[in-house]
Motif scaffolding. Structure first.
Motif, mmCIF file in Angstrom:
data_model
loop_
_atom_site.group_PDB
_atom_site.id
_atom_site.type_symbol
_atom_site.label_atom_id
_atom_site.label_comp_id
_atom_site.label_asym_id
_atom_site.label_seq_id
_atom_site.Cartn_x
_atom_site.Cartn_y
_atom_site.Cartn_z
ATOM 1 N N ALA A 125 -14.971 21.040 -44.260
ATOM 2 C CA ALA A 125 -16.170 21.456 -44.000
ATOM 3 C C ALA A 125 -17.502 20.417 -44.085
ATOM 4 N N HIS A 126 -18.195 20.239 -43.391
ATOM 5 C CA HIS A 126 -19.287 19.181 -43.418
ATOM 6 C C HIS A 126 -20.669 19.694 -43.267
ATOM 7 N N ASP A 127 -21.555 19.103 -44.046
ATOM 8 C CA ASP A 127 -23.064 19.443 -43.649
ATOM 9 C C ASP A 127 -23.404 19.318 -42.075
ATOM 10 N N ASP A 128 -22.901 18.408 -41.707
ATOM 11 C CA ASP A 128 -22.890 18.335 -40.247
ATOM 12 C C ASP A 128 -21.755 18.956 -39.421
ATOM 13 N N PRO A 129 -22.183 19.976 -38.739
ATOM 14 C CA PRO A 129 -21.214 20.896 -38.205
ATOM 15 C C PRO A 129 -20.353 19.923 -36.870
ATOM 16 N N ALA A 130 -20.877 18.935 -36.453
ATOM 17 C CA ALA A 130 -19.950 17.992 -35.516
ATOM 18 C C ALA A 130 -18.747 17.474 -36.277
ATOM 19 N N PHE A 131 -19.023 17.283 -37.638
ATOM 20 C CA PHE A 131 -17.956 16.712 -38.316
ATOM 21 C C PHE A 131 -16.829 17.932 -38.982
ATOM 22 N N ASN A 132 -17.107 19.165 -38.771
ATOM 23 C CA ASN A 132 -16.161 20.058 -39.386
ATOM 24 C C ASN A 132 -15.092 19.739 -38.646
ATOM 25 N N LEU A 133 -13.835 19.988 -39.381
ATOM 26 C CA LEU A 133 -12.478 19.572 -38.547
ATOM 27 C C LEU A 133 -11.433 20.909 -39.044
ATOM 28 N N GLU A 134 -11.388 21.672 -38.125
ATOM 29 C CA GLU A 134 -10.096 22.853 -38.310
ATOM 30 C C GLU A 134 -8.887 22.288 -37.547
ATOM 31 N N SER A 135 -7.718 21.979 -38.046
ATOM 32 C CA SER A 135 -6.827 21.482 -37.732
ATOM 33 C C SER A 135 -5.429 21.821 -38.238
ATOM 34 N N VAL A 136 -4.329 21.524 -37.511
ATOM 35 C CA VAL A 136 -2.972 21.975 -38.106
ATOM 36 C C VAL A 136 -2.088 20.710 -38.242
ATOM 37 N N VAL A 137 -1.573 20.598 -39.321
ATOM 38 C CA VAL A 137 -0.517 19.693 -39.437
ATOM 39 C C VAL A 137 0.761 20.109 -39.669
ATOM 40 N N THR A 138 1.781 19.618 -38.677
ATOM 41 C CA THR A 138 3.014 19.830 -38.535
ATOM 42 C C THR A 138 4.012 18.699 -38.582
ATOM 43 N N PHE A 139 4.855 18.939 -39.807
ATOM 44 C CA PHE A 139 5.911 17.853 -40.044
ATOM 45 C C PHE A 139 7.463 18.770 -39.466
ATOM 46 N N THR A 140 8.070 17.804 -38.615
ATOM 47 C CA THR A 140 9.261 18.073 -37.944
ATOM 48 C C THR A 140 10.241 17.140 -38.457
ATOM 49 N N LEU A 141 11.328 17.600 -39.219
ATOM 50 C CA LEU A 141 12.331 16.684 -39.676
ATOM 51 C C LEU A 141 13.559 17.012 -38.966
ATOM 52 N N THR A 142 14.298 16.019 -38.145
ATOM 53 C CA THR A 142 15.461 16.017 -37.559
ATOM 54 C C THR A 142 16.529 15.204 -38.229
ATOM 55 N N PRO A 143 17.487 15.481 -38.595
ATOM 56 C CA PRO A 143 18.581 14.830 -38.935
ATOM 57 C C PRO A 143 19.090 13.704 -37.910
ATOM 58 N N THR A 144 19.274 12.573 -38.237
ATOM 59 C CA THR A 144 20.013 11.307 -37.454
ATOM 60 C C THR A 144 21.060 10.730 -38.159
ATOM 61 N N PRO A 145 21.890 9.917 -37.688
ATOM 62 C CA PRO A 145 22.902 9.264 -38.326
ATOM 63 C C PRO A 145 22.421 8.248 -39.161
ATOM 64 N N ALA A 146 21.192 7.935 -39.009
ATOM 65 C CA ALA A 146 20.565 6.738 -39.989
ATOM 66 C C ALA A 146 19.785 7.267 -40.917
ATOM 67 N N GLY A 147 19.572 8.707 -40.818
ATOM 68 C CA GLY A 147 18.698 9.352 -41.823
ATOM 69 C C GLY A 147 17.825 10.447 -41.200
ATOM 70 N N THR A 148 16.661 10.255 -41.000
ATOM 71 C CA THR A 148 15.742 11.384 -40.362
ATOM 72 C C THR A 148 14.710 10.866 -39.452
ATOM 73 N N HIS A 149 14.752 11.593 -38.293
ATOM 74 C CA HIS A 149 13.511 11.446 -37.318
ATOM 75 C C HIS A 149 12.302 12.339 -37.767
ATOM 76 N N LEU A 150 11.305 11.699 -38.492
ATOM 77 C CA LEU A 150 10.063 12.543 -38.721
ATOM 78 C C LEU A 150 8.889 12.628 -37.776
ATOM 79 N N ARG A 151 8.618 13.552 -37.503
ATOM 80 C CA ARG A 151 7.471 13.849 -36.223
ATOM 81 C C ARG A 151 6.463 14.433 -37.339
ATOM 82 N N VAL A 152 5.077 13.893 -37.175
ATOM 83 C CA VAL A 152 3.987 14.535 -37.592
ATOM 84 C C VAL A 152 2.974 14.798 -36.591
#
Length: 143
Positions: free
Chosen positions: A81-108
């Motif tokens: 929330a910000h005093d200036d409504p133009a700077f209010n941010l409503e978002s969703v962050v999603t982390f997806t982890l997929t095993p790989t032979p070398a470790g993990t593929h991370l998608r944000v």
């Protein structure tokens, strides 16, 4: 045909990390490890849990856990929330982890940037790669 003004944009960052999903999951969900790479917080990996991320810059993000699938998917709101409504941010962050032979593929993905939020969008584009650099350091140092 014109696109509706309410269309939003997303920032997506993907990375291969040389650690198994279980180790990365701990850094994504344990508050003391989250503080090392993201921000101070009162996080708990439980759907519906409301928490705050507190930045060193003095900002506070109000968040709520939306999805938890251990070692695979974590999603939460990322609202500022910000005093200036133009700077209010409503978002969703999603982390997806997929095993790989070398470790993990991370998608944000951080979704929900309005067309008028160029500064916030640019900040996320620049910020997430830096956060992920710190995440890798936190994972490497975690037992």
């Amino acid at each position: 045909m014109t696109e509706p003004a309410t269309r939003t944009r997303s920032v997506v960052v993907e990375r291969e990390i040389a650690w198994p999903p279980e180790k990365i999951w701990r850094a994504l969900t344990q508050p003391h490890l989250m503080e090392e790479w993201l921000m101070k917080n009162d996080f708990s990996p439980a759907v519906g849990h409301q928490f705050q991320l507190r930045g060193d810059w003095g900002g506070i993000l109000d968040c709520e856990v939306l999805a938890v699938e251990p070692n695979r998917t974590l999603s939460y709101t990322w609202n500022h929330a910000h005093d200036d409504p133009a700077f209010n941010l409503e978002s969703v962050v999603t982390f997806t982890l997929t095993p790989t032979p070398a470790g993990t593929h991370l998608r944000v993905e951080q979704a929900g940037f309005r067309p008028d939020q160029r500064q916030a969008f640019g900040g996320a584009m620049a910020g997430w790669p830096l956060f992920l650099d710190k995440l890798e350091e936190a994972v490497a140092g975690a037992d």
